[in-house]
Design a protein around this motif. Structure first.
Motif, PDB file in Angstrom:
ATOM      1  N   MET A   1      -0.965  -4.679   3.753  1.00 50.56           N
ATOM      2  CA  MET A   1      -2.139  -3.822   3.809  1.00 50.56           C
ATOM      3  C   MET A   1      -2.416  -3.231   2.429  1.00 50.56           C
ATOM      4  N   SER A   2      -3.662  -3.248   2.014  1.00 48.64           N
ATOM      5  CA  SER A   2      -4.039  -2.668   0.741  1.00 48.64           C
ATOM      6  C   SER A   2      -3.892  -1.148   0.797  1.00 48.64           C
ATOM      7  N   THR A   3      -3.422  -0.577  -0.310  1.00 50.23           N
ATOM      8  CA  THR A   3      -3.212   0.874  -0.370  1.00 50.23           C
ATOM      9  C   THR A   3      -4.078   1.452  -1.491  1.00 50.23           C
ATOM     10  N   PRO A   4      -5.200   2.064  -1.143  1.00 50.66           N
ATOM     11  CA  PRO A   4      -6.098   2.605  -2.180  1.00 50.66           C
ATOM     12  C   PRO A   4      -5.582   3.889  -2.825  1.00 50.66           C
ATOM     13  N   ILE A   5      -4.505   4.473  -2.277  1.00 50.22           N
ATOM     14  CA  ILE A   5      -3.916   5.684  -2.848  1.00 50.22           C
ATOM     15  C   ILE A   5      -2.534   5.336  -3.378  1.00 50.22           C
ATOM     16  N   LEU A   6      -2.315   5.612  -4.647  1.00 52.93           N
ATOM     17  CA  LEU A   6      -1.031   5.340  -5.291  1.00 52.93           C
ATOM     18  C   LEU A   6      -0.449   6.671  -5.747  1.00 52.93           C
ATOM     19  N   GLN A   7       0.761   6.958  -5.306  1.00 56.67           N
ATOM     20  CA  GLN A   7       1.369   8.265  -5.553  1.00 56.67           C
ATOM     21  C   GLN A   7       2.637   8.128  -6.381  1.00 56.67           C
ATOM     22  N   PHE A   8       2.683   8.848  -7.500  1.00 53.61           N
ATOM     23  CA  PHE A   8       3.876   8.888  -8.332  1.00 53.61           C
ATOM     24  C   PHE A   8       4.642  10.170  -8.014  1.00 53.61           C
ATOM     25  N   GLY A   9       5.828   9.996  -7.468  1.00 50.98           N
ATOM     26  CA  GLY A   9       6.656  11.128  -7.075  1.00 50.98           C
ATOM     27  C   GLY A   9       6.967  11.085  -5.601  1.00 50.98           C
ATOM     28  N   THR A  10       8.207  11.420  -5.261  1.00 47.94           N
ATOM     29  CA  THR A  10       8.657  11.377  -3.862  1.00 47.94           C
ATOM     30  C   THR A  10       9.041  12.775  -3.373  1.00 47.94           C
ATOM     31  N   SER A  11       8.560  13.818  -4.019  1.00 49.00           N
ATOM     32  CA  SER A  11       9.007  15.179  -3.728  1.00 49.00           C
ATOM     33  C   SER A  11       8.698  15.592  -2.304  1.00 49.00           C
ATOM     34  N   LYS A  30     -10.962   9.508   8.322  1.00 50.15           N
ATOM     35  CA  LYS A  30     -11.578  10.184   7.181  1.00 50.15           C
ATOM     36  C   LYS A  30     -10.742  10.053   5.910  1.00 50.15           C
ATOM     37  N   ALA A  31      -9.979   8.970   5.787  1.00 53.29           N
ATOM     38  CA  ALA A  31      -9.180   8.752   4.577  1.00 53.29           C
ATOM     39  C   ALA A  31      -9.553   7.414   3.954  1.00 53.29           C
ATOM     40  N   LEU A  32      -9.328   7.293   2.646  1.00 52.47           N
ATOM     41  CA  LEU A  32      -9.559   6.011   1.971  1.00 52.47           C
ATOM     42  C   LEU A  32      -8.682   4.926   2.557  1.00 52.47           C
ATOM     43  N   GLY A  33      -7.484   5.299   2.959  1.00 60.65           N
ATOM     44  CA  GLY A  33      -6.519   4.334   3.462  1.00 60.65           C
ATOM     45  C   GLY A  33      -5.116   4.834   3.194  1.00 60.65           C
ATOM     46  N   PRO A  34      -4.125   3.980   3.383  1.00 59.26           N
ATOM     47  CA  PRO A  34      -2.736   4.407   3.245  1.00 59.26           C
ATOM     48  C   PRO A  34      -2.277   4.521   1.792  1.00 59.26           C
ATOM     49  N   ILE A  35      -1.021   4.926   1.651  1.00 64.36           N
ATOM     50  CA  ILE A  35      -0.444   5.284   0.360  1.00 64.36           C
ATOM     51  C   ILE A  35       0.707   4.361   0.000  1.00 64.36           C
ATOM     52  N   THR A  36       0.772   3.975  -1.273  1.00 68.41           N
ATOM     53  CA  THR A  36       1.999   3.439  -1.866  1.00 68.41           C
ATOM     54  C   THR A  36       2.631   4.549  -2.677  1.00 68.41           C
ATOM     55  N   VAL A  37       3.897   4.856  -2.375  1.00 67.36           N
ATOM     56  CA  VAL A  37       4.638   5.882  -3.102  1.00 67.36           C
ATOM     57  C   VAL A  37       5.554   5.192  -4.116  1.00 67.36           C
ATOM     58  N   VAL A  38       5.591   5.753  -5.315  1.00 70.85           N
ATOM     59  CA  VAL A  38       6.390   5.176  -6.399  1.00 70.85           C
ATOM     60  C   VAL A  38       7.391   6.210  -6.907  1.00 70.85           C
ATOM     61  N   ARG A 103      -7.457   3.224  -5.952  1.00 69.49           N
ATOM     62  CA  ARG A 103      -8.720   3.908  -6.262  1.00 69.49           C
ATOM     63  C   ARG A 103      -8.468   5.359  -6.662  1.00 69.49           C
ATOM     64  N   VAL A 104      -7.369   5.920  -6.125  1.00 70.04           N
ATOM     65  CA  VAL A 104      -6.962   7.281  -6.450  1.00 70.04           C
ATOM     66  C   VAL A 104      -5.478   7.275  -6.762  1.00 70.04           C
ATOM     67  N   VAL A 105      -5.104   7.935  -7.845  1.00 68.87           N
ATOM     68  CA  VAL A 105      -3.696   8.061  -8.238  1.00 68.87           C
ATOM     69  C   VAL A 105      -3.309   9.534  -8.161  1.00 68.87           C
ATOM     70  N   LEU A 106      -2.209   9.822  -7.466  1.00 69.09           N
ATOM     71  CA  LEU A 106      -1.666  11.165  -7.365  1.00 69.09           C
ATOM     72  C   LEU A 106      -0.363  11.234  -8.140  1.00 69.09           C
ATOM     73  N   SER A 107      -0.018  12.427  -8.625  1.00 65.14           N
ATOM     74  CA  SER A 107       1.284  12.586  -9.272  1.00 65.14           C
ATOM     75  C   SER A 107       1.821  13.981  -9.033  1.00 65.14           C
ATOM     76  N   ASN A 108       3.126  14.063  -8.878  1.00 62.59           N
ATOM     77  CA  ASN A 108       3.848  15.334  -8.837  1.00 62.59           C
ATOM     78  C   ASN A 108       5.240  15.022  -9.381  1.00 62.59           C
TER      79      ASN A 108
END
Length: 362
Positions: A1-11, A30-38, A103-108
């Motif tokens: 499955m494609s993941t339009p949200i990419l997240q850096f950090g596993t906190s 109401k979400a772009l789709g699922p997340i890949t966590v890195v 499409r969206v990158v998150l980081s913590n």
């Protein structure tokens, strides 16, 4: 499955914040789709967490605390993470997802997440998070230069602008391509954000316990893409009022209590909820808020917002299930007084603040 949200950090913070919001939004469509966590640290001690984050059954988040004065506890299941990777072992796949799906990158990435490492480069697998991000952005640029929104969640004022300036500076020195540098500034959206939720403890191997209150404020700008629609997410024209409310009410209150804890040499293991059980201290904090803090905000047209946030903050402080130790809050106390109290006094000239001044001048 494609993941339009990419997240850096596993906190555990992100688990009980962005991951939970996206999970609830996915259920509502109401979400772009699922997340890949890195995982960016490569810490082998967290290897078990990586797999558990993307387990099909999801992971638990327990919401525990006070809502409108009443105790609440509920367990939610987070199922938004469908893939988990590590930059140390899965760099090629991280790069593919970044280039082709995100499409969206998150980081913590923690307190030192933006720190550079001497001798680091974009070749191979970079060691620091900023250099990793630069390498991935360059790969996306070469792979079609699709626009991208980056939403850092680190506790840094104007965090999107700070990260943008850092990456652009690194690019000018390590990837001397004027077209790429222009793309970074013009086609990558660097969102300024503010996150606010107390996540008190982890659940192993993945999951967290968090307070009911949650806020993710994102400053509006052209081209911005948000990961989902959720009641805790506010897209606002100006982040400054939210930053001021948090810094000069919640954070300032913590510093007032820490100062009293230090001055009175109170018990080593005392928590916020315990010190506020002392009626005299609770009355003193409430008086500071009512007589000094709220009038300061009212000077800037934010009096009503401050009154609401003070009431919410006092309820959060009294959370009977949260063990927030004063000795932790008291770390870097002098520096915190400068930012939280002296900074507030400077922001509100002409407002009488005798109690806060006594702390600042001590």
């Amino acid at each position: 499955m494609s993941t339009p949200i990419l997240q850096f950090g596993t906190s555990r913070f992100l688990q009980a914040h962005a991951d939970l919001f996206v999970s609830e939004a996915m259920e509502a469509g109401k979400a772009l789709g699922p997340i890949t966590v890195v995982q960016t640290s490569g810490d082998p001690a967290r290897a078990g967490r990586i797999g558990a984050l993307s387990a099909p059954e999801g992971f638990p988040v327990i919401i525990r605390g006070l809502e409108e004065g009443r105790p609440v506890e509920r367990e939610l299941r987070v199922r938004s993470v469908t893939r988990s990777l590590s930059t140390s072992s899965d760099w090629a796949e991280v790069r593919r997802v970044f280039v082709e799906e995100a499409r969206v990158v998150l980081s913590n990435t923690g307190d030192k997440g933006y720190a550079l490492i001497e001798g680091d480069s974009v070749d191979g697998v970079p060691r620091s998070f900023p250099m990793k991000l630069l390498a991935l952005l360059h790969a996306r640029f070469r792979g079609g230069a699709m626009p991208l929104t980056i939403l850092p969640c680190e506790l840094i004022s104007r965090n999107g602008e700070v990260l943008r300036d850092l990456i652009v500076d690194l690019a000018s020195r390590h990837v001397p391509d004027a077209t790429f540098v222009s793309w970074l500034s013009e086609r990558v959206i660097w969102g300024n954000t503010l996150v606010d939720r107390i996540v008190s403890e982890p659940i192993e191997p993945a999951g967290a316990v968090a307070e009911p209150y949650a806020l993710w404020a994102i400053e509006r700008q052209p081209g911005l893409t948000i990961p989902c629609e959720h009641p805790a997410i506010k897209v606002v024209d100006d982040l400054t009022p939210y930053e001021r409310l948090k810094l000069h009410i919640l954070n300032l209150g913590h510093t007032v209590l820490a100062d009293r804890w230090l001055k009175d040499a109170r018990p080593e293991a005392e928590c916020v909820k315990e010190i506020l059980a002392d009626a005299a201290i609770r009355t003193e904090l409430e008086a500071i808020y009512a007589q000094e803090v709220i009038p300061g905000f009212r000077q800037h047209g934010l009096g009503d917002e401050a009154e609401v946030y003070v009431a919410t903050t006092l309820e959060r402080f009294r959370n009977p299930t949260l063990d927030h130790r004063l000795r932790d809050i008291a770390g870097n106390h002098a520096e915190k007084i400068v930012r939280r109290i002296i900074g507030f006094k400077d922001w509100c000239p002409g407002v009488a603040m005798p109690k806060l001044s006594a702390i600042a001048d001590r």
